[in-house]
Design a protein around this motif. Structure first.
Motif, PDB file in Angstrom:
ATOM      1  N   ALA A   1       0.826  -1.211   0.000  1.00  0.00           N
ATOM      2  CA  ALA A   1       0.000   0.000   0.000  1.00  0.00           C
ATOM      3  C   ALA A   1       0.860   1.260   0.000  1.00  0.00           C
ATOM      4  O   ALA A   1       0.522   2.256  -0.643  1.00  0.00           O
ATOM      5  N   ALA A   2       1.975   1.208   0.703  1.00  0.00           N
ATOM      6  CA  ALA A   2       2.869   2.373   0.758  1.00  0.00           C
ATOM      7  C   ALA A   2       3.402   2.735  -0.623  1.00  0.00           C
ATOM      8  O   ALA A   2       3.558   3.910  -0.953  1.00  0.00           O
ATOM      9  N   ARG A   3       3.678   1.726  -1.425  1.00  0.00           N
ATOM     10  CA  ARG A   3       4.243   1.984  -2.763  1.00  0.00           C
ATOM     11  C   ARG A   3       3.262   2.705  -3.675  1.00  0.00           C
ATOM     12  O   ARG A   3       3.670   3.381  -4.622  1.00  0.00           O
ATOM     13  N   SER A   4       1.981   2.580  -3.409  1.00  0.00           N
ATOM     14  CA  SER A   4       0.975   3.231  -4.269  1.00  0.00           C
ATOM     15  C   SER A   4       0.219   4.339  -3.541  1.00  0.00           C
ATOM     16  O   SER A   4      -0.834   4.782  -4.009  1.00  0.00           O
ATOM     17  N   ALA A   5       0.749   4.796  -2.404  1.00  0.00           N
ATOM     18  CA  ALA A   5       0.068   5.839  -1.630  1.00  0.00           C
ATOM     19  C   ALA A   5      -0.036   7.132  -2.440  1.00  0.00           C
ATOM     20  O   ALA A   5       0.896   7.488  -3.174  1.00  0.00           O
ATOM     21  N   PRO A   6      -1.145   7.863  -2.318  1.00  0.00           N
ATOM     22  CA  PRO A   6      -1.344   9.066  -3.131  1.00  0.00           C
ATOM     23  C   PRO A   6      -0.580  10.295  -2.653  1.00  0.00           C
ATOM     24  O   PRO A   6      -0.496  11.284  -3.362  1.00  0.00           O
ATOM     25  N   ASN A   7      -0.027  10.247  -1.438  1.00  0.00           N
ATOM     26  CA  ASN A   7       0.722  11.406  -0.946  1.00  0.00           C
ATOM     27  C   ASN A   7       1.797  10.938   0.029  1.00  0.00           C
ATOM     28  O   ASN A   7       1.792   9.788   0.505  1.00  0.00           O
ATOM     29  N   ILE A   8       2.727  11.833   0.335  1.00  0.00           N
ATOM     30  CA  ILE A   8       3.882  11.478   1.160  1.00  0.00           C
ATOM     31  C   ILE A   8       3.496  11.136   2.601  1.00  0.00           C
ATOM     32  O   ILE A   8       3.974  10.126   3.142  1.00  0.00           O
ATOM     33  N   PRO A   9       2.648  11.926   3.278  1.00  0.00           N
ATOM     34  CA  PRO A   9       2.282  11.553   4.660  1.00  0.00           C
ATOM     35  C   PRO A   9       1.654  10.171   4.748  1.00  0.00           C
ATOM     36  O   PRO A   9       1.960   9.401   5.665  1.00  0.00           O
ATOM     37  N   GLU A  10       0.792   9.832   3.800  1.00  0.00           N
ATOM     38  CA  GLU A  10       0.158   8.516   3.821  1.00  0.00           C
ATOM     39  C   GLU A  10       1.184   7.417   3.535  1.00  0.00           C
ATOM     40  O   GLU A  10       1.162   6.355   4.167  1.00  0.00           O
ATOM     41  N   ARG A  11       2.066   7.684   2.587  1.00  0.00           N
ATOM     42  CA  ARG A  11       3.115   6.694   2.282  1.00  0.00           C
ATOM     43  C   ARG A  11       3.981   6.429   3.502  1.00  0.00           C
ATOM     44  O   ARG A  11       4.281   5.273   3.840  1.00  0.00           O
ATOM     45  N   ASP A  12       4.400   7.496   4.185  1.00  0.00           N
ATOM     46  CA  ASP A  12       5.260   7.331   5.354  1.00  0.00           C
ATOM     47  C   ASP A  12       4.531   6.588   6.474  1.00  0.00           C
ATOM     48  O   ASP A  12       5.124   5.751   7.171  1.00  0.00           O
ATOM     49  N   HIS A  13       3.250   6.883   6.652  1.00  0.00           N
ATOM     50  CA  HIS A  13       2.464   6.201   7.686  1.00  0.00           C
ATOM     51  C   HIS A  13       2.382   4.703   7.406  1.00  0.00           C
ATOM     52  O   HIS A  13       2.608   3.876   8.311  1.00  0.00           O
ATOM     53  N   LEU A  14       2.089   4.332   6.171  1.00  0.00           N
ATOM     54  CA  LEU A  14       1.977   2.912   5.814  1.00  0.00           C
ATOM     55  C   LEU A  14       3.329   2.210   5.915  1.00  0.00           C
ATOM     56  O   LEU A  14       3.406   1.045   6.336  1.00  0.00           O
ATOM     57  N   THR A  15       4.383   2.916   5.559  1.00  0.00           N
ATOM     58  CA  THR A  15       5.732   2.342   5.689  1.00  0.00           C
ATOM     59  C   THR A  15       6.058   2.063   7.144  1.00  0.00           C
ATOM     60  O   THR A  15       6.636   1.014   7.484  1.00  0.00           O
ATOM     61  N   ARG A  16       5.682   2.987   8.021  1.00  0.00           N
ATOM     62  CA  ARG A  16       5.921   2.776   9.459  1.00  0.00           C
ATOM     63  C   ARG A  16       5.112   1.594   9.985  1.00  0.00           C
ATOM     64  O   ARG A  16       5.586   0.826  10.828  1.00  0.00           O
ATOM     65  N   GLN A  17       3.885   1.434   9.482  1.00  0.00           N
ATOM     66  CA  GLN A  17       3.069   0.301   9.916  1.00  0.00           C
ATOM     67  C   GLN A  17       3.720  -1.023   9.522  1.00  0.00           C
ATOM     68  O   GLN A  17       3.767  -1.980  10.323  1.00  0.00           O
ATOM     69  N   ALA A  18       4.225  -1.076   8.289  1.00  0.00           N
ATOM     70  CA  ALA A  18       4.901  -2.298   7.835  1.00  0.00           C
ATOM     71  C   ALA A  18       6.150  -2.563   8.668  1.00  0.00           C
ATOM     72  O   ALA A  18       6.411  -3.710   9.081  1.00  0.00           O
ATOM     73  N   ALA A  19       6.918  -1.507   8.932  1.00  0.00           N
ATOM     74  CA  ALA A  19       8.152  -1.658   9.716  1.00  0.00           C
ATOM     75  C   ALA A  19       7.842  -2.114  11.137  1.00  0.00           C
ATOM     76  O   ALA A  19       8.559  -2.952  11.713  1.00  0.00           O
ATOM     77  N   ARG A  20       6.775  -1.580  11.718  1.00  0.00           N
ATOM     78  CA  ARG A  20       6.397  -1.964  13.075  1.00  0.00           C
ATOM     79  C   ARG A  20       6.082  -3.460  13.158  1.00  0.00           C
ATOM     80  O   ARG A  20       6.560  -4.176  14.073  1.00  0.00           O
ATOM     81  N   LEU A  21       5.301  -3.969  12.196  1.00  0.00           N
ATOM     82  CA  LEU A  21       4.953  -5.387  12.224  1.00  0.00           C
ATOM     83  C   LEU A  21       6.166  -6.262  11.943  1.00  0.00           C
ATOM     84  O   LEU A  21       6.346  -7.327  12.563  1.00  0.00           O
ATOM     85  N   ASN A  22       7.011  -5.834  11.001  1.00  0.00           N
ATOM     86  CA  ASN A  22       8.212  -6.645  10.700  1.00  0.00           C
ATOM     87  C   ASN A  22       9.137  -6.701  11.902  1.00  0.00           C
ATOM     88  O   ASN A  22       9.764  -7.744  12.169  1.00  0.00           O
ATOM     89  N   ALA A  23       9.229  -5.610  12.655  1.00  0.00           N
ATOM     90  CA  ALA A  23      10.063  -5.598  13.864  1.00  0.00           C
ATOM     91  C   ALA A  23       9.493  -6.571  14.908  1.00  0.00           C
ATOM     92  O   ALA A  23      10.240  -7.291  15.581  1.00  0.00           O
ATOM     93  N   GLN A  24       8.158  -6.599  15.035  1.00  0.00           N
ATOM     94  CA  GLN A  24       7.526  -7.537  15.965  1.00  0.00           C
ATOM     95  C   GLN A  24       7.768  -8.997  15.550  1.00  0.00           C
ATOM     96  O   GLN A  24       8.002  -9.862  16.402  1.00  0.00           O
ATOM     97  N   LEU A  25       7.743  -9.253  14.249  1.00  0.00           N
ATOM     98  CA  LEU A  25       7.947 -10.627  13.770  1.00  0.00           C
ATOM     99  C   LEU A  25       9.375 -11.093  13.997  1.00  0.00           C
ATOM    100  O   LEU A  25       9.637 -12.298  14.207  1.00  0.00           O
ATOM    101  N   ARG A  26      10.324 -10.153  13.972  1.00  0.00           N
ATOM    102  CA  ARG A  26      11.745 -10.521  14.188  1.00  0.00           C
ATOM    103  C   ARG A  26      12.068 -10.711  15.658  1.00  0.00           C
ATOM    104  O   ARG A  26      13.030 -11.381  15.990  1.00  0.00           O
ATOM    105  N   SER A  27      11.279 -10.091  16.544  1.00  0.00           N
ATOM    106  CA  SER A  27      11.616 -10.141  17.968  1.00  0.00           C
ATOM    107  C   SER A  27      11.165 -11.457  18.613  1.00  0.00           C
ATOM    108  O   SER A  27      10.361 -12.195  18.088  1.00  0.00           O
TER     109      SER A  27
END
Length: 383
Positions: A357-383
């Protein structure tokens, strides 16, 4: 100098020139020239009759342009026959509504209709509109010129389509803020103006929707412009005055018993702002309003938002089932799917979909928010 007053007078002055014989394009150009003159002179000498002053100066600008163009025989005859026209009772008429319809003419593209509305009805300069849409001034000037040529042959008194006008205003509102013009506030101003001139429940519905959305604006962005989702917003920052006004406007419109899509959207927005906490949100009633909205519009976007509401009311699996029949290429489909999969206990799928979703986000704030969501879950999966 009262810039807001100047902008409010623009449609009325254009209307006077059109009724005197100027075509729309020439009248609009002359009024813009008069506004430049007003900006230069009014700080030192504000006239007692601002509208009359603008009419006089704009008409003079129009006549100057006509005299300079000897190839236009009809206008030359107009100049000779009526060099200094005497105001008639019709000059007190309000032409704002006709200008709305003209600027939202079906033959115009949405982008052109928006630009022409902001210039002819909103009174914004080409530079301001260009800055708001982040395009070069020359590009916007060409767009406006083409739009004016397109509608130049349309009779000024032809009935217009309110639905088209509302869509144009909604497009303006959704642009939000950029440059030195707050387009969301400008859209509210123009919709208030339209509401005062036409007795139409959907105009009231759109005004209520704008007010209720705009009321949440102070809470939508965090530090450094970070997007704050509705569930995480500080509700103490919401503008309670705008909320109260929006609810009152909506209730008056709904009482007329002619439901339209903007009233349905406003009802959903009202239910969101009525909840003191996210946990108190009446998701069951929101789903019911989305059912009405889908019935009215059959819009894929309405169905997508309905899937989110179903997920909150009946659980994430019900939301995913509602999402299943929609085209995955639909904007924000991946973001909705990610949210529902996360709530359903599937962080692997959710992380992948957030990144998509981040790759196709219509604006920068939305893209950054979705990227952070993905990073948050990936960090949880690694821990």
């Amino acid at each position: 100098m009262n810039e807001s007053l100047l902008r409010e007078l623009v449609p009325a002055v254009i209307g006077v020139l059109v009724r005197r014989g100027a075509d729309f394009a020439a009248a609009e150009d002359a009024v813009q020239d008069a506004l430049v003159e007003a900006v230069r002179r009014w700080p030192d000498d504000v006239p007692q009759d601002p509208k009359g002053w603008l009419v006089t100066v704009a008409w003079r600008k129009f006549l100057d342009a006509v005299r300079a163009d000897t190839s236009r025989r009809r206008r030359e005859e107009l100049v000779e026959a009526e060099p200094v026209p005497v105001p008639d009772p019709g000059e007190a008429a309000d032409d704002t509504l006709q200008l709305y319809f003209l600027c939202a003419h079906p033959s115009l593209t949405p982008a052109s209709a928006v630009a022409l509305t902001l210039r002819a009805v909103g009174g914004l300069t080409t530079r301001q509109i260009a800055q708001a849409y982040l395009v070069p001034e020359a590009t916007m000037a060409q767009r406006i010129s083409r739009a004016k040529r397109t509608v130049s042959g349309v009779r000024f008194d032809q009935p217009g389509d309110v639905a088209t006008v509302l869509r144009v205003l909604y497009l303006v509102f959704n642009e939000g803020y950029s440059g030195d013009v707050d387009l969301a506030a400008e859209a509210i101003r123009l919709t208030r103006q339209l509401s005062a001139r036409t007795d139409h429940e959907e105009v009231a519905g759109l005004l209520a929707l704008m007010l209720l959305h705009h009321a949440r604006r102070p809470a939508r962005s965090g530090s450094e412009g970070r997007l704050v989702p509705l569930a995480e917003q500080d509700r103490s920052l919401w503008n309670t005055r705008l909320i109260a006004e929006g609810v009152e406007v909506l209730q008056t419109a709904l009482a007329r018993g002619r439901l339209g899509e903007f009233q349905a959207q406003a009802a959903i927005a009202a239910l969101h702002v009525d909840a003191r906490t996210v946990e108190e949100t009446d998701w069951v009633q929101i789903v019911e309003w989305y059912d009405e909205l889908v019935r009215l519009t059959d819009s894929p976007v309405a169905r997508l938002n309905r899937a989110v509401a179903v997920g909150e009311a009946d659980g994430p699996r019900a939301g995913l089932a509602a999402l299943a029949g929609l085209d995955p290429a639909l904007p924000r489909h991946a973001a909705v799917a990610a949210y529902l999969h996360e709530r359903d206990g599937d962080p692997v799928t959710a992380a992948r979909l957030y990144a998509q979703a981040a790759r196709s986000a219509p604006n920068i704030p939305e893209r950054d928010h979705l990227t952070r969501q993905a990073a948050r879950l990936n960090a949880q999966l690694r821990s």
